[in-house]
Enzyme design. Structure first.
Site, PDB file in Angstrom:
ATOM      1  N   ASP A   1      36.858  44.548  43.015  1.00 58.25           N
ATOM      2  CA  ASP A   1      37.197  43.754  41.845  1.00 58.25           C
ATOM      3  C   ASP A   1      36.404  44.303  40.649  1.00 58.25           C
ATOM      4  OD1 ASP A   1      38.666  41.094  41.042  1.00 58.25           O
ATOM      5  OD2 ASP A   1      36.656  40.886  40.217  1.00 58.25           O
TER       6      ASP A   1
ATOM      7  N   TYR B   1      34.714  39.697  31.331  1.00 56.61           N
ATOM      8  CA  TYR B   1      36.087  39.844  30.838  1.00 56.61           C
ATOM      9  C   TYR B   1      36.146  39.950  29.316  1.00 56.61           C
ATOM     10  CZ  TYR B   1      37.770  38.409  35.474  1.00 56.61           C
ATOM     11  OH  TYR B   1      38.048  38.334  36.822  1.00 56.61           O
TER      12      TYR B   1
ATOM     13  N   HIS C   1      43.945  40.139  47.811  1.00 49.18           N
ATOM     14  CA  HIS C   1      42.835  40.642  47.001  1.00 49.18           C
ATOM     15  C   HIS C   1      41.488  40.550  47.716  1.00 49.18           C
ATOM     16  CE1 HIS C   1      40.664  41.653  43.362  1.00 49.18           C
ATOM     17  NE2 HIS C   1      39.926  40.564  43.493  1.00 49.18           N
TER      18      HIS C   1
END
Length: 562
Positions: free
Chosen positions: A335, A470, A528
């Site tokens: 990730d 982010y 994921h």
């Protein structure tokens, strides 16, 4: 009266957990021109007062033993009319003798027993190994004692060796069980007889399959079934802390010996993401270092957005390695940890011996397309990242119910539809969890213990730091423009997952021209969270690759159930 159920199993190491070392000893003797049984006869001759028994009682170290044993060999050769080679050296012989080979079926049986609530102990006639080249044997014993046995009783620490009755009593004392609740599985008849005399159920190993059938019958546990991957417990691993030159505190877990491997987690994980990878990689002969990334767990958690840019995070990772005196390491990420390791490999190639990404591909730098602008034009499943951009908004929603956050995020791909959760149109809906049921149950990939630990970690750190990763999309793009046209030449691995709804295998297709020594692994039926969903499959991919690219630098210690 009902028979007392068994609660513990004691394993001998020689000829049970390890393949019989007599074979290696015999082969070595024959390779230097000695009769096949000569060295074995010297080993047992004069027991219990010969040099071998003294070594196993801790009265001699291995170096001292080789000196005494060489004298015993020369005396035996003279007596039997055997000619020793001119360069005969028992130190070389001992190295051959130490060529341990574990029995996978026994290792699997130990794991199965522990997963069924049994206590396990290793009771071994062992020695104080003061040779310079003892790293492999020390690594094997460390891995066994860390992941497979509740107790490890060595004759050289106790001062008595099997079959002395006192060392069996010491083992029972450590296990805190009565004799009738214990099984001993051992490869030597005198040891079995002593244990039997104390009231312990015994299995003498002549054939491993027959011994395992007997163990299954006595314990009422199917020891032939495949054990679940071993995972570490957060209270039973060493937790360490270091402060870098720039003042960033990293909390990390550090286990094993051998070439260093750093595991970097993603959002919204912690070091605990790697709980089932740590044992597998340690047992394969590596040192595994697993930090809480900045903004997570007990590592530094500054509020400033710029602290979480990839440029700053790469610098932090380099300084983390410097603080641990690591000039190079294998870096593996998932990730956001994956984006970090590929970027780190581009900008700090001198510090990366090998690199691997799980789900996250290496994306070649592009100076033409601003990824934030592109995301705004067509958000799709990346709309949640745009929702994260405004500081304070997502924090308020996520921190209002951290348990719901963990339950919602950590799910298998096919379980998402049951919750009402989607990454599409997050801003339009007014929040990430709008429409998600409040009564969702944890996914099958999470235990209650896992859930509690993740929530505890998030309460410690909050989620602002996590979300700040982010909030540097444009800055990260500009930073990576410095690496335009740069290729990666170190051995690399890309692991894709067929059911990942965001980081699809398709995204990694352009990697080959830029990652010159790329290997690939694929798990078709994983989403994921491969570390949680398919730990066995992922561990095999990682361990196989690590052993391949490190070559003779290490070798597999325990190859069953990685």
């Amino acid at each position: 009266m009902a028979r007392n159920p068994k609660k513990a199993v004691i394993f001998g190491l020689g000829s049970v957990v390890f393949e019989p070392v007599q074979d290696a000893l015999r082969q070595y003797g024959e390779s230097i021109g000695l009769p096949g049984s000569f060295l074995e006869k010297v080993f047992v001759g004069g027991m219990p007062d010969n040099s071998f028994c003294k070594m196993e009682r801790g009265e001699l170290t291995t170096r001292q033993f080789t000196e005494h044993f060489e004298k015993e060999c020369r005396e035996a050769a003279k007596k039997e009319g055997v000619t020793l080679p001119p360069d005969f050296n028992t130190r070389t012989m001992f190295d051959a003798f130490m060529d341990f080979k574990l029995v996978p079926e026994i290792i699997n049986a130990i794991a199965v027993l522990r997963q069924h609530g049994f206590k396990t102990a290793a009771l071994t006639n062992d020695y104080i190994d003061d040779r310079e080249q003892n790293a492999v044997s020390a690594g094997i014993l460390t891995a066994l004692s860390s992941f497979h046995f509740d107790h490890f009783i060595e004759s050289c620490r106790f001062g008595q060796r099997k079959p002395d009755e006192s060392i069996f009593k010491e083992t029972l004392n450590k296990l805190r069980v009565m004799e009738e609740a214990v099984v001993l599985i051992d490869g030597t008849n005198p040891n079995v007889l002593t244990a039997k005399g104390l009231g312990i159920s015994t299995i003498l190993v002549k054939d491993k399959n027959a011994a395992l059938k007997e163990l299954k019958e006595i314990t009422n546990v199917d020891v032939f079934q495949e054990a679940k991957p071993i995972k570490v417990h957060p209270d039973k691993v060493p937790h360490s802390y270091v402060i870098t030159r720039s003042g960033v505190k990293f909390h990390y877990v550090d286990m094993g010996t051998g070439p260093p491997v750093i595991l970097c987690h993603g959002f919204p994980e912690s070091w605990y993401e790697w709980k089932t990878q740590i044992p597998a990689i340690v047992q394969a002969g590596f040192r595994v270092i697993v930090p809480d990334m900045k903004g997570y767990g007990q590592s530094s958690n500054p509020p400033e957005i710029e602290e979480y840019s990839l440029e700053r995070m790469c610098k932090d990772l380099a300084e983390f390695m410097d603080a641990l005196c690591l000039p190079q390491a294998t870096i593996i990420g998932h990730d956001w940890g994956g984006f970090l390791v590929w970027t780190f490999a581009m900008h700090y190639a001198d510090k990366v011996s090998h690199v691997a990404g799980i789900c996250t591909p290496m994306i070649p730098p592009d100076d033409k397309v601003n990824p934030l602008d592109k995301m705004k034009e067509d958000p799709g499943v990346f709309d949640y990242q745009l929702y994260y951009q405004e500081p304070g908004v997502a924090e308020a929603e996520l921190e209002a119910n951290l348990e719901k956050m963990v339950k919602t995020f950590f799910r298998r791909a096919h379980e998402l539809s049951d919750t009402g959760f989607t990454l599409v149109d997050v801003r339009k809906r007014g929040g990430l969890f709008v429409g998600v049921r409040d009564d969702i149950t944890p996914s099958s990939i999470l235990t209650e213990e896992d859930l509690d630990y993740y929530v505890k970690q998030m309460k410690t750190s909050g989620v602002r730091g996590m979300l700040n990763w982010y909030r540097n999309i444009e800055e990260n793009w500009k930073f990576n423009q410095r690496a335009m046209g740069r290729k990666l030449y170190m051995p690399a691995l890309m692991v894709t997952c067929g059911l990942d709804p965001v980081l699809s295998p398709e995204m990694s297709k352009a990697m080959e021209p830029w990652v010159v020594n790329l290997s690939r692994g694929h798990i078709e039926d994983s989403g994921h969270w491969a570390t949680l969903e398919k730990p066995k499959e992922l561990n095999k991919i990682l361990v196989d690759w690590l052993l391949k690219v490190h070559g003779d630098a290490t070798r597999p210690i325990i190859t069953i159930n990685p």
